[in-house]
Scaffold this motif. Structure first.
Motif, PDB file in Angstrom:
ATOM      1  N   GLY A  68       1.379  13.305 -14.105  1.00  0.00           N
ATOM      2  CA  GLY A  68       0.992  13.098 -15.677  1.00  0.00           C
ATOM      3  C   GLY A  68       0.584  12.149 -16.175  1.00  0.00           C
ATOM      4  N   GLY A  69       0.104  11.675 -14.757  1.00  0.00           N
ATOM      5  CA  GLY A  69      -0.696   9.943 -15.395  1.00  0.00           C
ATOM      6  C   GLY A  69      -0.088   8.853 -15.198  1.00  0.00           C
TER       7      GLY A  69
ATOM      8  N   PRO B 179      -4.034   9.016  -3.552  1.00  0.00           N
ATOM      9  CA  PRO B 179      -3.369  10.247  -3.599  1.00  0.00           C
ATOM     10  C   PRO B 179      -4.101  11.108  -4.374  1.00  0.00           C
ATOM     11  CG  PRO B 179      -1.840   8.993  -3.133  1.00  0.00           C
ATOM     12  CD  PRO B 179      -2.860   8.046  -3.621  1.00  0.00           C
ATOM     13  N   SER B 180      -4.607  10.315  -5.880  1.00  0.00           N
ATOM     14  CA  SER B 180      -4.904  11.661  -6.639  1.00  0.00           C
ATOM     15  C   SER B 180      -6.085  11.588  -6.993  1.00  0.00           C
ATOM     16  CB  SER B 180      -5.147  10.487  -8.346  1.00  0.00           C
ATOM     17  OG  SER B 180      -3.851  10.191  -8.854  1.00  0.00           O
ATOM     18  N   LEU B 181      -7.172  10.652  -5.610  1.00  0.00           N
ATOM     19  CA  LEU B 181      -8.507  11.392  -5.369  1.00  0.00           C
ATOM     20  C   LEU B 181      -8.750  12.463  -4.115  1.00  0.00           C
ATOM     21  CD1 LEU B 181     -11.524  10.560  -5.097  1.00  0.00           C
ATOM     22  CD2 LEU B 181     -10.700   9.073  -3.255  1.00  0.00           C
ATOM     23  N   ILE B 182      -7.129  12.785  -2.844  1.00  0.00           N
ATOM     24  CA  ILE B 182      -7.100  13.512  -1.888  1.00  0.00           C
ATOM     25  C   ILE B 182      -6.823  14.678  -2.822  1.00  0.00           C
ATOM     26  CG2 ILE B 182      -5.871  14.263  -0.604  1.00  0.00           C
ATOM     27  CD1 ILE B 182      -5.337  11.047   0.268  1.00  0.00           C
ATOM     28  N   ILE B 183      -5.861  14.675  -4.240  1.00  0.00           N
ATOM     29  CA  ILE B 183      -5.408  15.769  -4.495  1.00  0.00           C
ATOM     30  C   ILE B 183      -6.205  16.672  -5.562  1.00  0.00           C
ATOM     31  CG2 ILE B 183      -3.414  16.728  -6.063  1.00  0.00           C
ATOM     32  CD1 ILE B 183      -1.438  14.637  -5.395  1.00  0.00           C
ATOM     33  N   ILE B 184      -6.956  15.818  -6.004  1.00  0.00           N
ATOM     34  CA  ILE B 184      -8.106  16.507  -7.009  1.00  0.00           C
ATOM     35  C   ILE B 184      -9.545  17.173  -6.209  1.00  0.00           C
ATOM     36  CG2 ILE B 184      -9.792  15.362  -8.655  1.00  0.00           C
ATOM     37  CD1 ILE B 184      -7.919  13.997  -9.844  1.00  0.00           C
ATOM     38  N   THR B 185      -9.591  16.509  -4.821  1.00  0.00           N
ATOM     39  CA  THR B 185     -10.613  16.984  -4.279  1.00  0.00           C
ATOM     40  C   THR B 185     -10.103  18.243  -3.969  1.00  0.00           C
ATOM     41  OG1 THR B 185     -11.098  14.403  -3.677  1.00  0.00           O
ATOM     42  CG2 THR B 185     -12.389  16.194  -1.999  1.00  0.00           C
TER      43      THR B 185
ATOM     44  N   PHE C 289       0.428  -1.259  -0.270  1.00  0.00           N
ATOM     45  CA  PHE C 289      -0.325   0.040  -0.333  1.00  0.00           C
ATOM     46  C   PHE C 289       0.947   0.793  -0.281  1.00  0.00           C
ATOM     47  CE2 PHE C 289      -2.310   3.707   2.348  1.00  0.00           C
ATOM     48  CZ  PHE C 289      -3.443   3.584   1.535  1.00  0.00           C
ATOM     49  N   PHE C 290       2.054   1.260   0.874  1.00  0.00           N
ATOM     50  CA  PHE C 290       2.707   2.332   1.029  1.00  0.00           C
ATOM     51  C   PHE C 290       3.265   3.455   0.035  1.00  0.00           C
ATOM     52  CE2 PHE C 290       6.123   5.023   2.788  1.00  0.00           C
ATOM     53  CZ  PHE C 290       5.677   5.931   3.242  1.00  0.00           C
ATOM     54  N   THR C 291       4.117   1.639  -0.667  1.00  0.00           N
ATOM     55  CA  THR C 291       4.431   1.871  -2.565  1.00  0.00           C
ATOM     56  C   THR C 291       3.760   2.437  -3.387  1.00  0.00           C
ATOM     57  OG1 THR C 291       6.392   0.725  -1.647  1.00  0.00           O
ATOM     58  CG2 THR C 291       6.104   0.772  -3.841  1.00  0.00           C
ATOM     59  N   PHE C 292       2.996   2.036  -3.167  1.00  0.00           N
ATOM     60  CA  PHE C 292       1.945   2.422  -4.461  1.00  0.00           C
ATOM     61  C   PHE C 292       1.405   3.725  -3.898  1.00  0.00           C
ATOM     62  CE2 PHE C 292       2.574  -2.070  -6.066  1.00  0.00           C
ATOM     63  CZ  PHE C 292       2.413  -1.144  -7.280  1.00  0.00           C
ATOM     64  N   PHE C 293       1.420   3.556  -2.611  1.00  0.00           N
ATOM     65  CA  PHE C 293       0.809   5.157  -1.723  1.00  0.00           C
ATOM     66  C   PHE C 293       2.170   5.694  -2.419  1.00  0.00           C
ATOM     67  CE2 PHE C 293      -0.159   9.128   0.816  1.00  0.00           C
ATOM     68  CZ  PHE C 293      -1.454   9.128   1.202  1.00  0.00           C
ATOM     69  N   LYS C 294       2.985   5.897  -2.632  1.00  0.00           N
ATOM     70  CA  LYS C 294       4.153   7.034  -2.236  1.00  0.00           C
ATOM     71  C   LYS C 294       3.895   7.330  -4.408  1.00  0.00           C
ATOM     72  CE  LYS C 294       7.779   4.984  -0.484  1.00  0.00           C
ATOM     73  NZ  LYS C 294       8.842   4.957  -0.706  1.00  0.00           N
ATOM     74  N   ILE C 295       4.366   6.058  -4.739  1.00  0.00           N
ATOM     75  CA  ILE C 295       4.002   6.197  -6.262  1.00  0.00           C
ATOM     76  C   ILE C 295       3.270   7.098  -6.834  1.00  0.00           C
ATOM     77  CG2 ILE C 295       3.895   5.142  -8.534  1.00  0.00           C
ATOM     78  CD1 ILE C 295       4.785   2.315  -7.518  1.00  0.00           C
ATOM     79  N   GLY C 296       1.470   7.429  -6.790  1.00  0.00           N
ATOM     80  CA  GLY C 296       0.452   8.303  -6.555  1.00  0.00           C
ATOM     81  C   GLY C 296       0.618   9.699  -6.434  1.00  0.00           C
ATOM     82  N   LEU C 297       1.433   9.085  -4.947  1.00  0.00           N
ATOM     83  CA  LEU C 297       1.780  11.143  -4.476  1.00  0.00           C
ATOM     84  C   LEU C 297       2.377  11.789  -5.346  1.00  0.00           C
ATOM     85  CD1 LEU C 297       0.581  12.645  -2.174  1.00  0.00           C
ATOM     86  CD2 LEU C 297       2.722  11.401  -0.817  1.00  0.00           C
TER      87      LEU C 297
ATOM     88  N   PRO D   1       8.405   4.146 -14.742  1.00  0.00           N
ATOM     89  CA  PRO D   1       9.396   4.345 -13.940  1.00  0.00           C
ATOM     90  C   PRO D   1       9.126   3.655 -12.715  1.00  0.00           C
ATOM     91  CG  PRO D   1       9.393   5.627 -15.226  1.00  0.00           C
ATOM     92  CD  PRO D   1       7.797   5.110 -15.779  1.00  0.00           C
ATOM     93  N   LEU D   2       8.832   4.732 -11.430  1.00  0.00           N
ATOM     94  CA  LEU D   2       8.716   4.143 -10.808  1.00  0.00           C
ATOM     95  C   LEU D   2       8.040   2.692 -10.601  1.00  0.00           C
ATOM     96  CD1 LEU D   2       7.503   7.915  -9.088  1.00  0.00           C
ATOM     97  CD2 LEU D   2       9.401   6.418  -8.872  1.00  0.00           C
ATOM     98  N   ILE D   3       7.273   2.622 -10.630  1.00  0.00           N
ATOM     99  CA  ILE D   3       6.579   0.798 -10.910  1.00  0.00           C
ATOM    100  C   ILE D   3       7.699   0.221 -11.166  1.00  0.00           C
ATOM    101  CG2 ILE D   3       4.863  -0.741 -11.727  1.00  0.00           C
ATOM    102  CD1 ILE D   3       3.061   1.400 -12.264  1.00  0.00           C
ATOM    103  N   HIS D   4       8.750   0.693 -11.917  1.00  0.00           N
ATOM    104  CA  HIS D   4       9.296  -1.051 -12.239  1.00  0.00           C
ATOM    105  C   HIS D   4      10.417  -0.866 -11.310  1.00  0.00           C
ATOM    106  CE1 HIS D   4      13.608  -1.494 -13.888  1.00  0.00           C
ATOM    107  NE2 HIS D   4      12.693  -2.083 -14.906  1.00  0.00           N
ATOM    108  N   TYR D   5      11.218   0.496 -10.829  1.00  0.00           N
ATOM    109  CA  TYR D   5      12.165   0.184  -9.659  1.00  0.00           C
ATOM    110  C   TYR D   5      11.430  -0.605  -8.172  1.00  0.00           C
ATOM    111  CZ  TYR D   5      14.969   1.835  -6.055  1.00  0.00           C
ATOM    112  OH  TYR D   5      15.021   2.042  -4.601  1.00  0.00           O
TER     113      TYR D   5
END
Length: 182
Positions: free
Chosen positions: A17-18, A84-90, A5-13, A24-28
């Motif tokens: 640019g979509g 993260p996108s949901l929070i930021i867009i809100t 969860f935290f890894t993908f949260f960081k990626i999303g945060l 690249p971050l998912i790959h890393y």
């Protein structure tokens, strides 16, 4: 589960640019750091995630999560990348009118778009280095590039045509070349 969860949260945060800029971050994290999946599997995931309905980042996160911890892992990875996108867009939608005409914000987004383009180019170069290279690979890449660049046909058809030609190549051409050697 928390790590997924935290890894993908960081990626999303921290990725603007979509979905493509997240690759690249998912790959890393998924391939290099935590070794949840291998390099070849990552390339396959990108191809599948792009050709299935939904954003590429969410499709990729769901797959990696499922591969790691089955259904609960896919749920945690998907929530992590989406939240993260949901929070930021809100937050942005609540204050959009105040910042809409701000020149500094406009310049910031222009810089972010350039950074996203560089991230996408970086991901393309990394995938290119790992993919099997043949005449068909180069022909399909050029075909796809020019069709997308000039918006001749929708991207989904470019992907489908590439997939069909790839299958045709493996089944008929490579198979006949192997049979000639025997």
């Amino acid at each position: 589960m928390f790590r997924i969860f935290f890894t993908f949260f960081k990626i999303g945060l921290f990725t603007f640019g979509g979905g493509y800029s997240m690759i690249p971050l998912i790959h890393y994290y998924a391939v290099d750091k935590y070794k949840w999946i291998g390099e070849k599997e990552f390339i396959d995931i990108i191809a599948i995630a792009e050709s299935t309905p939904g954003p590429i980042a969410i499709n990729s996160a769901t797959y990696v999560g499922y591969k790691t911890k089955k259904t609960l892992g896919s749920l945690m990875a998907t929530l992590g990348v989406v939240l993260p996108s949901l929070i930021i867009i809100t937050i942005i939608s609540a204050f959009l009118m105040q910042f809409k005409e701000n020149q500094i914000v406009e310049y910031a987004f222009m810089g972010i778009r350039i950074g996203v383009a560089v991230l996408i180019l970086n991901a393309s170069i990394r995938i290119y280095k790992k993919v099997d290279k043949s005449i068909l690979t180069y022909v399909l890449a050029m075909f796809g590039f020019f069709m997308a660049l000039f918006d001749v046909i929708p991207i989904v058809f470019i992907i489908l045509i590439g997939g069909i030609l790839g299958i045709f190549y493996v089944v008929f051409i490579q198979k006949s070349e192997v049979n000639k050697d025997d």
